[in-house]
Design a protein around this motif. Structure first.
Motif, PDB file in Angstrom:
ATOM      1  N   CYS A  22      64.656  34.683  36.015  1.00 41.76           N
ATOM      2  CA  CYS A  22      65.638  35.048  35.004  1.00 41.76           C
ATOM      3  C   CYS A  22      64.987  35.310  33.659  1.00 41.76           C
ATOM      4  O   CYS A  22      65.625  35.269  32.624  1.00 41.76           O
ATOM      5  CB  CYS A  22      66.697  33.953  34.884  1.00 41.76           C
ATOM      6  N   GLY A  23      63.682  35.537  33.682  1.00 41.90           N
ATOM      7  CA  GLY A  23      63.011  35.959  32.456  1.00 41.90           C
ATOM      8  C   GLY A  23      62.841  34.842  31.454  1.00 41.90           C
ATOM      9  O   GLY A  23      62.745  35.092  30.267  1.00 41.90           O
ATOM     10  N   GLY A  24      62.776  33.613  31.922  1.00 43.64           N
ATOM     11  CA  GLY A  24      62.694  32.483  31.007  1.00 43.64           C
ATOM     12  C   GLY A  24      61.310  32.288  30.440  1.00 43.64           C
ATOM     13  O   GLY A  24      60.861  33.038  29.589  1.00 43.64           O
ATOM     14  N   ASN A  25      60.582  31.282  30.959  1.00 43.78           N
ATOM     15  CA  ASN A  25      59.291  30.933  30.375  1.00 43.78           C
ATOM     16  C   ASN A  25      58.123  31.329  31.252  1.00 43.78           C
ATOM     17  O   ASN A  25      57.057  30.750  31.182  1.00 43.78           O
ATOM     18  CB  ASN A  25      59.241  29.418  30.122  1.00 43.78           C
ATOM     19  N   ASP A  26      58.323  32.319  32.107  1.00 44.91           N
ATOM     20  CA  ASP A  26      57.247  32.791  32.962  1.00 44.91           C
ATOM     21  C   ASP A  26      56.088  33.261  32.097  1.00 44.91           C
ATOM     22  O   ASP A  26      56.269  34.032  31.175  1.00 44.91           O
ATOM     23  CB  ASP A  26      57.756  33.934  33.832  1.00 44.91           C
ATOM     24  N   THR A  27      54.892  32.809  32.415  1.00 37.00           N
ATOM     25  CA  THR A  27      53.735  33.165  31.595  1.00 37.00           C
ATOM     26  C   THR A  27      52.762  34.085  32.308  1.00 37.00           C
ATOM     27  O   THR A  27      51.769  34.493  31.743  1.00 37.00           O
ATOM     28  CB  THR A  27      52.979  31.885  31.184  1.00 37.00           C
ATOM     29  N   GLY A  28      53.042  34.427  33.552  1.00 38.17           N
ATOM     30  CA  GLY A  28      52.137  35.339  34.229  1.00 38.17           C
ATOM     31  C   GLY A  28      52.330  35.325  35.713  1.00 38.17           C
ATOM     32  O   GLY A  28      53.366  34.923  36.226  1.00 38.17           O
ATOM     33  N   SER A  29      51.290  35.780  36.427  1.00 33.75           N
ATOM     34  CA  SER A  29      51.348  35.873  37.874  1.00 33.75           C
ATOM     35  C   SER A  29      51.520  34.507  38.499  1.00 33.75           C
ATOM     36  O   SER A  29      51.029  33.497  38.010  1.00 33.75           O
ATOM     37  CB  SER A  29      50.051  36.524  38.385  1.00 33.75           C
ATOM     38  N   THR A  30      52.208  34.482  39.632  1.00 35.23           N
ATOM     39  CA  THR A  30      52.440  33.229  40.343  1.00 35.23           C
ATOM     40  C   THR A  30      51.363  32.960  41.381  1.00 35.23           C
ATOM     41  O   THR A  30      51.402  31.954  42.069  1.00 35.23           O
ATOM     42  CB  THR A  30      53.793  33.286  41.069  1.00 35.23           C
ATOM     43  N   GLY A  31      50.431  33.884  41.543  1.00 32.03           N
ATOM     44  CA  GLY A  31      49.434  33.739  42.588  1.00 32.03           C
ATOM     45  C   GLY A  31      49.847  34.431  43.868  1.00 32.03           C
ATOM     46  O   GLY A  31      49.063  34.567  44.796  1.00 32.03           O
ATOM     47  N   GLU A  32      51.106  34.885  43.943  1.00 31.85           N
ATOM     48  CA  GLU A  32      51.540  35.644  45.098  1.00 31.85           C
ATOM     49  C   GLU A  32      51.050  37.076  44.947  1.00 31.85           C
ATOM     50  O   GLU A  32      50.563  37.489  43.920  1.00 31.85           O
ATOM     51  CB  GLU A  32      53.062  35.597  45.202  1.00 31.85           C
ATOM     52  N   LYS A  84      57.985  39.175  41.110  1.00 27.71           N
ATOM     53  CA  LYS A  84      57.324  37.874  41.179  1.00 27.71           C
ATOM     54  C   LYS A  84      56.622  37.686  42.519  1.00 27.71           C
ATOM     55  O   LYS A  84      55.514  37.130  42.583  1.00 27.71           O
ATOM     56  CB  LYS A  84      58.349  36.768  40.949  1.00 27.71           C
ATOM     57  N   LYS A  85      57.259  38.148  43.593  1.00 27.21           N
ATOM     58  CA  LYS A  85      56.646  38.020  44.917  1.00 27.21           C
ATOM     59  C   LYS A  85      55.348  38.819  45.003  1.00 27.21           C
ATOM     60  O   LYS A  85      54.435  38.473  45.762  1.00 27.21           O
ATOM     61  CB  LYS A  85      57.636  38.495  45.984  1.00 27.21           C
ATOM     62  N   LEU A  86      55.249  39.860  44.210  1.00 26.54           N
ATOM     63  CA  LEU A  86      54.029  40.658  44.142  1.00 26.54           C
ATOM     64  C   LEU A  86      52.986  40.032  43.217  1.00 26.54           C
ATOM     65  O   LEU A  86      51.855  40.508  43.137  1.00 26.54           O
ATOM     66  CB  LEU A  86      54.354  42.070  43.633  1.00 26.54           C
ATOM     67  N   GLY A  87      53.398  38.983  42.492  1.00 24.17           N
ATOM     68  CA  GLY A  87      52.502  38.393  41.511  1.00 24.17           C
ATOM     69  C   GLY A  87      52.544  39.079  40.169  1.00 24.17           C
ATOM     70  O   GLY A  87      51.660  38.891  39.330  1.00 24.17           O
ATOM     71  N   ILE A  88      53.572  39.896  39.947  1.00 21.50           N
ATOM     72  CA  ILE A  88      53.720  40.630  38.692  1.00 21.50           C
ATOM     73  C   ILE A  88      54.718  39.898  37.806  1.00 21.50           C
ATOM     74  O   ILE A  88      55.862  39.683  38.208  1.00 21.50           O
ATOM     75  CB  ILE A  88      54.209  42.068  38.961  1.00 21.50           C
ATOM     76  N   PRO A  89      54.335  39.479  36.596  1.00 20.93           N
ATOM     77  CA  PRO A  89      55.256  38.752  35.723  1.00 20.93           C
ATOM     78  C   PRO A  89      56.365  39.641  35.189  1.00 20.93           C
ATOM     79  O   PRO A  89      56.234  40.865  35.142  1.00 20.93           O
ATOM     80  CB  PRO A  89      54.349  38.256  34.593  1.00 20.93           C
ATOM     81  N   TYR A  90      57.451  39.014  34.782  1.00 17.72           N
ATOM     82  CA  TYR A  90      58.629  39.769  34.336  1.00 17.72           C
ATOM     83  C   TYR A  90      58.323  40.698  33.168  1.00 17.72           C
ATOM     84  O   TYR A  90      58.918  41.760  33.039  1.00 17.72           O
ATOM     85  CB  TYR A  90      59.771  38.814  33.963  1.00 17.72           C
ATOM     86  N   TYR A  91      57.370  40.324  32.293  1.00 21.80           N
ATOM     87  CA  TYR A  91      57.093  41.158  31.127  1.00 21.80           C
ATOM     88  C   TYR A  91      56.249  42.381  31.478  1.00 21.80           C
ATOM     89  O   TYR A  91      56.016  43.242  30.629  1.00 21.80           O
ATOM     90  CB  TYR A  91      56.413  40.343  30.015  1.00 21.80           C
TER      91      TYR A  91
END
Length: 290
Positions: A22-32, A84-91
């Motif tokens: 939901c575009g909150g505090n994501d800071t980058g790739s999740t490793g996925e 996110k599943k691709l490891g791409i952050p929302y920004y």
């Protein structure tokens, strides 16, 4: 179309989900997003560190332009789940405003990687693009001014005296035609639904027609001005458009959607967007792996 209800366990899992969807505090790739086949769309997007998404900018709850020009809504959150599943952050998502008239065009011309834009799956569109999903099923209905008692459903237009508005090249526009006595005089078409809403406010038309959940958003954001009338008279399965023939990307998105249906991220996305206007939890559709 078959549906399932989310279980109570899925609701518990919502609490464990990160805020990235939901575009909150994501800071980058999740490793996925690692280990995709060479040459696949997924690998290309991972290497580019971005994804280009076509969506609507004029539909409360699903895709509406917000502060800074970025869209917000359920379609936007679905796009974030896939990114996110691709490891791409929302920004790192690049949004392109994609009204109904150009959804196929932007995919065919390679201007976007996928279209998440209240995009009804149908056989005609499948001839030129592919679809993942559906991820939501809506139904077409009508919105009128709150004091209008003359329009009670689509049959109200059969007398040839009332005007209805929809969007060019949209499924709702095609669906309403069968109820019109004189299409040329009764059907007003624009390139966006907010223009239909303005025409309704000005008294130039009698009703706006599109999917119920979209109209619910307009009613909620225009208190005491509008009302929905009648019941839904179609079934509209929303899919995610991708380039024709890209089966691997379509399968990847379908896998991601099915995971989201059950890990809580789908319901989380709904509740913070369209769920603010519609108190009913959505039924979960069965993915069509054609």
């Amino acid at each position: 179309m078959r549906f399932t209800r989310l279980t109570a366990a899925a609701g518990v899992l919502v609490l464990a989900m990160t805020s990235a969807a939901c575009g909150g505090n994501d800071t980058g790739s999740t490793g996925e997003g690692q280990g995709f086949p060479a040459g696949s769309t997924m690998q290309r997007l991972v290497e580019a560190h971005k994804i280009r998404v076509g969506t609507k900018f004029d539909q409360p709850g699903f895709g509406l332009e917000g502060p800074g020009g970025l869209p917000k809504g359920f379609d936007v959150e679905i796009a974030k789940i896939i990114a996110k599943k691709l490891g791409i952050p929302y920004y790192a998502i690049e949004y392109t405003e994609t009204p109904s008239t150009i959804r196929e065009q932007v995919l065919q011309q390679g201007k976007v990687d996928m279209v998440v834009a209240t995009y009804t799956i149908n056989d005609k569109r499948k001839e030129v693009v592919d679809f993942a999903g559906p991820y939501y099923v809506a139904g077409q209905t009508l919105m009128v001014k709150s004091d209008n008692t003359d329009v009670t459903g689509p049959d109200s237009f059969k007398d040839g005296t009332k005007k209805v508005c929809s969007v060019t090249n949209s499924t709702p526009a095609a669906n309403i035609e069968k109820y019109l006595k004189n299409k040329a005089k009764q059907l007003e078409l624009f390139d966006s639904y907010d223009k239909c809403v303005e025409a309704l406010k000005a008294g130039k038309i009698d009703a706006v027609t599109t999917d119920n959940v979209i109209l619910t958003g307009f009613v909620a954001t225009n208190p005491d001005q509008f009302a929905l009338v009648g019941s839904a008279f179609t079934e509209e399965p929303y899919g995610i458009g991708v380039k024709k023939g890209d089966k691997d990307f379509r399968n990847f998105i379908n896998d991601t959607l099915e995971e989201a249906f059950h890990d809580g991220s789908y319901m989380k996305a709904w509740k913070v967007t369209a769920g603010k206007y519609d108190p009913n939890d959505p039924l979960i559709p069965e993915i069509d792996r054609y």
